[in-house]
Each structure stands twice: as C-alpha cells, then as structure tokens.
Motif scaffolding. Structure first.
Motif, PDB file in Angstrom:
ATOM      1  N   ARG A 155       0.805  -1.228   0.000  1.00  0.00           N
ATOM      2  CA  ARG A 155       0.000   0.000   0.000  1.00  0.00           C
ATOM      3  C   ARG A 155       0.837   1.277   0.000  1.00  0.00           C
ATOM      4  N   THR A 156       2.147   1.152  -0.097  1.00  0.00           N
ATOM      5  CA  THR A 156       3.030   2.319  -0.070  1.00  0.00           C
ATOM      6  C   THR A 156       4.084   2.195  -1.169  1.00  0.00           C
ATOM      7  N   ASP A 157       4.955   3.170  -1.254  1.00  0.00           N
ATOM      8  CA  ASP A 157       5.918   3.221  -2.363  1.00  0.00           C
ATOM      9  C   ASP A 157       7.349   2.855  -1.977  1.00  0.00           C
ATOM     10  N   VAL A 158       7.707   3.053  -0.714  1.00  0.00           N
ATOM     11  CA  VAL A 158       9.087   2.841  -0.275  1.00  0.00           C
ATOM     12  C   VAL A 158       9.158   1.610   0.628  1.00  0.00           C
ATOM     13  N   VAL A 159       9.933   0.634   0.214  1.00  0.00           N
ATOM     14  CA  VAL A 159      10.116  -0.563   1.052  1.00  0.00           C
ATOM     15  C   VAL A 159      10.867  -0.153   2.319  1.00  0.00           C
ATOM     16  N   PRO A 160      10.353  -0.496   3.495  1.00  0.00           N
ATOM     17  CA  PRO A 160      11.056  -0.136   4.733  1.00  0.00           C
ATOM     18  C   PRO A 160      12.511  -0.595   4.707  1.00  0.00           C
ATOM     19  N   ALA A 161      13.395   0.269   5.170  1.00  0.00           N
ATOM     20  CA  ALA A 161      14.815  -0.074   5.201  1.00  0.00           C
ATOM     21  C   ALA A 161      15.138  -1.026   6.341  1.00  0.00           C
ATOM     22  N   VAL A 162      14.360  -0.938   7.411  1.00  0.00           N
ATOM     23  CA  VAL A 162      14.649  -1.685   8.647  1.00  0.00           C
ATOM     24  C   VAL A 162      13.336  -2.158   9.258  1.00  0.00           C
ATOM     25  N   ASN A 163      13.347  -3.331   9.856  1.00  0.00           N
ATOM     26  CA  ASN A 163      12.306  -3.749  10.782  1.00  0.00           C
ATOM     27  C   ASN A 163      13.007  -4.105  12.086  1.00  0.00           C
ATOM     28  N   GLN A 164      12.737  -3.326  13.125  1.00  0.00           N
ATOM     29  CA  GLN A 164      13.370  -3.537  14.427  1.00  0.00           C
ATOM     30  C   GLN A 164      12.460  -4.420  15.269  1.00  0.00           C
ATOM     31  N   VAL A 165      12.961  -5.592  15.644  1.00  0.00           N
ATOM     32  CA  VAL A 165      12.125  -6.592  16.301  1.00  0.00           C
ATOM     33  C   VAL A 165      12.859  -7.247  17.464  1.00  0.00           C
ATOM     34  N   GLU A 166      12.085  -7.884  18.338  1.00  0.00           N
ATOM     35  CA  GLU A 166      12.697  -8.694  19.390  1.00  0.00           C
ATOM     36  C   GLU A 166      13.467  -9.848  18.761  1.00  0.00           C
ATOM     37  N   LEU A 167      14.730  -9.980  19.139  1.00  0.00           N
ATOM     38  CA  LEU A 167      15.530 -11.082  18.586  1.00  0.00           C
ATOM     39  C   LEU A 167      16.721 -11.319  19.506  1.00  0.00           C
ATOM     40  N   HIS A 168      16.854 -12.549  19.953  1.00  0.00           N
ATOM     41  CA  HIS A 168      17.940 -12.962  20.853  1.00  0.00           C
ATOM     42  C   HIS A 168      18.058 -14.485  20.759  1.00  0.00           C
ATOM     43  N   PRO A 169      19.033 -15.102  21.409  1.00  0.00           N
ATOM     44  CA  PRO A 169      19.224 -16.545  21.225  1.00  0.00           C
ATOM     45  C   PRO A 169      18.026 -17.417  21.589  1.00  0.00           C
ATOM     46  N   TYR A 170      17.141 -16.944  22.460  1.00  0.00           N
ATOM     47  CA  TYR A 170      15.963 -17.734  22.795  1.00  0.00           C
ATOM     48  C   TYR A 170      14.780 -17.459  21.861  1.00  0.00           C
ATOM     49  N   PHE A 171      14.948 -16.495  20.949  1.00  0.00           N
ATOM     50  CA  PHE A 171      13.872 -16.169  19.997  1.00  0.00           C
ATOM     51  C   PHE A 171      14.533 -15.601  18.744  1.00  0.00           C
ATOM     52  N   ILE A 172      14.929 -16.485  17.834  1.00  0.00           N
ATOM     53  CA  ILE A 172      15.820 -16.075  16.745  1.00  0.00           C
ATOM     54  C   ILE A 172      15.092 -15.592  15.489  1.00  0.00           C
ATOM     55  N   GLN A 173      13.777 -15.770  15.414  1.00  0.00           N
ATOM     56  CA  GLN A 173      12.977 -15.190  14.322  1.00  0.00           C
ATOM     57  C   GLN A 173      13.500 -15.579  12.929  1.00  0.00           C
ATOM     58  N   ARG A 174      13.826 -16.821  12.730  1.00  0.00           N
ATOM     59  CA  ARG A 174      14.409 -17.236  11.457  1.00  0.00           C
ATOM     60  C   ARG A 174      13.476 -16.965  10.269  1.00  0.00           C
ATOM     61  N   GLU A 175      12.201 -17.297  10.408  1.00  0.00           N
ATOM     62  CA  GLU A 175      11.277 -17.106   9.288  1.00  0.00           C
ATOM     63  C   GLU A 175      11.137 -15.630   8.933  1.00  0.00           C
ATOM     64  N   LEU A 176      11.017 -14.775   9.928  1.00  0.00           N
ATOM     65  CA  LEU A 176      10.886 -13.350   9.660  1.00  0.00           C
ATOM     66  C   LEU A 176      12.162 -12.812   9.023  1.00  0.00           C
ATOM     67  N   ARG A 177      13.297 -13.264   9.491  1.00  0.00           N
ATOM     68  CA  ARG A 177      14.568 -12.826   8.897  1.00  0.00           C
ATOM     69  C   ARG A 177      14.664 -13.228   7.429  1.00  0.00           C
ATOM     70  N   ASN A 178      14.144 -14.411   7.086  1.00  0.00           N
ATOM     71  CA  ASN A 178      14.136 -14.831   5.686  1.00  0.00           C
ATOM     72  C   ASN A 178      13.249 -13.921   4.847  1.00  0.00           C
ATOM     73  N   VAL A 179      12.115 -13.525   5.403  1.00  0.00           N
ATOM     74  CA  VAL A 179      11.233 -12.572   4.705  1.00  0.00           C
ATOM     75  C   VAL A 179      11.963 -11.259   4.490  1.00  0.00           C
ATOM     76  N   HIS A 180      12.617 -10.769   5.537  1.00  0.00           N
ATOM     77  CA  HIS A 180      13.379  -9.522   5.425  1.00  0.00           C
ATOM     78  C   HIS A 180      14.420  -9.624   4.310  1.00  0.00           C
ATOM     79  N   ALA A 181      15.151 -10.735   4.281  1.00  0.00           N
ATOM     80  CA  ALA A 181      16.198 -10.908   3.277  1.00  0.00           C
ATOM     81  C   ALA A 181      15.614 -10.862   1.868  1.00  0.00           C
TER      82      ALA A 181
END
Length: 293
Positions: A155-181
């Motif tokens: 719905r917008t024109d500029v792809v976000p440069a960053v998504n700042q999220v909770e991430l640490h060794p007990y919650f590594i967010q692999r799927e979301l990181r793949n989406v970001h990549a």
C-alpha cells in the motif's frame, strides 16, 4: 575515539552501523551521560523513541560527546497516538526539536495497528514525504510481523529499510529474517541479550537469560570473552543490527568490544539451537489501538 562497528548498507544505499546503543528504559537523568559515554567509546548508532521520554537527553548526550553530528546515526520512532498523515508530520517536528537536530537518520513506526491499519499506512506515507524532502535519510518499521510488513509494502511506495524486532538466542525469528532478506529489509534486534525475559512480566520464560545458558558460557570461556560479547557477536556474524541498552560505562564498553574475534559456523549454529520460538515481549499481531493506554 575512532568509530567501532561494521556497517550495514540499507536498501536505499545509506550505511548504518551494525552495533548501537539502545535507550529503552534509560531514565532521562542517566540517558545523556550514557549516550556521551557510548559515542566517546566508539559507538555511532543511537536508538531512541518518542515513547521513551528521553529524546531531549539523547540530543544532549550527542552534543556533549564532541563527536560530529555527521558521524552519528540517530534513530527515533513514531508513537501510536500520533499515527495518521498530518499527526505524523507534527510528531516528527516535535521529535526533531527534542533531539535538537535538523535531520534524522532513521525514522520508524513503533508498532502496527492490525485492526486500524489505515492509520498505520497514512503515517508511513507521511514518512515517505519526510524522506523525499530530505528530512530523514531512511524510513522503516518496528515490531511488524511478516504479514504486516507485506501489507504495508503493498500500500506504499518505499520498502522499509529496517524492521526492528525482538531477537535474541531464545527467539531467533528465522522465518521473519528470511522474509526480510527477500524484501531487502535489514533486521535490527531489540533486547539482543534477551533481557526482555527479565523485565517483561508476561514473558513465557520470565527470569531466564541466554547469558546464563551453558552453551553461551562455554563459548565465552573459549574466547576469553563475556557471555554478552558472545551473544552480540552472534548477531553481528549473521548480518544483523543489535542495539543493547546500558547506562553503565563498563557495560557500554564491554558490549562494543566484539570486533576482535569471530565465531565459527558451528558456534553460531549452537547458539541458534537455543531458540525456543517463544517471544518475551508483545505479539505484533495482538496490538490494539488502546493496548498501551
């Protein structure tokens, strides 16, 4: 003090330090000193937010440090109550005045409203104008799920440069990181040391810290480093940005002393294996317009 940290290139070509100082829960009376200490120790990224109540002190700390403004990457975030196009522009001016700056390096939406997404989109479109006008060098989001991120991009024109999220060794967010990549979005990690499990009362793993995990402790002993340094290095090894918070000078220095060693692929995998799949903080898909009063 020369700058420390490797650099990450955002999707618009702007370079951002991979390691920075976060000031969430830093009391105003401690924030200026911690920012000054960090910058004099070689940090070049400072992350704050309107909701933290310490933007003025962040600006004061930058000025006290003696580091040239052009060398400091400053991030702040738009709070939920200021979403909407015109409200966003006003809130940006307020944040800039509080910081005492004439431009911002990165401006983020603090959360999305799943049930009121139009206001989120309107706020982001205002941020696109700020970007086009040269008042901010990059724009992005914070605490967005993969679905929310895709909806915003549609719905917008500029792809976000960053998504700042909770991430640490007990919650590594692999799927979301793949989406970001796949989308060209840098993953920036709040609570990179897992401290959210210590201060968020509703955390499923309340009281449990990755810094006390035997795997991390063993790797730290191997390198003569602290567990915190190993965990922060784990973030850096994977091309992530980490913004640990501290107001203690020795901790600030410790957290930045991570660029003289590297983890092996097996060590990175061993820390990855600590993932529980359980977030400590709020679920982005459960945020409502009145969630925070």
């Amino acid at each position: 003090m020369t700058a420390k940290s490797t650099m990450l290139t955002l999707n618009n070509g702007v370079e951002m330090p991979a390691l920075g100082l976060g000031v969430f829960q830093s009391a105003p009376e401690e924030t200026a000193a911690s920012v000054t200490t960090a910058l004099q120790d070689g940090y070049r990224l400072i992350d704050t937010a309107a909701a933290y109540g310490n933007e003025k002190e962040v600006g004061e700390g930058i000025r006290r440090s003696g580091v040239d403004r052009g060398e400091v990457f400053v991030t702040t975030k738009l709070w939920l109550s200021d979403y909407g196009y015109d409200a966003t522009l006003r809130a940006f001016d307020t944040s800039l005045d509080n910081l005492g700056l004439d431009y911002l390096d990165l401006y983020l939406l603090h959360f999305a409203f799943p049930s009121a997404f139009d206001s989120t989109v309107a706020a982001y479109k205002a941020m696109e104008k700020l970007l086009a006008d040269g008042r901010v060098r990059a724009i992005g989001v914070s605490n967005f799920s993969a679905g929310q991120l895709r909806d915003l991009i549609d719905r917008t024109d500029v792809v976000p440069a960053v998504n700042q999220v909770e991430l640490h060794p007990y919650f590594i967010q692999r799927e979301l990181r793949n989406v970001h990549a796949n989308l060209g979005v840098v993953t920036q990690d709040w609570s990179p040391l897992g401290g959210v499990n210590l201060y968020w009362s509703a955390a499923p793993q309340a009281g449990q810290s990755p810094l006390e995990d035997p795997t991390v402790v063993k790797i730290a002993a191997r390198y003569g480093k602290t567990p915190a340094q190993v965990v922060l290095r784990w973030h850096i090894e994977q091309g992530l940005s980490a913004i640990p918070k501290s107001v203690k000078a020795h901790r600030i220095a410790e957290n930045s002393n991570i660029f003289d060693f590297a983890l092996t692929a097996d060590e990175v995998a061993a820390v990855d294996a600590l993932d529980t799949g359980l977030r400590g903080g709020p679920d982005p898909d459960s945020i409502k317009a009145d969630s925070f009063g």
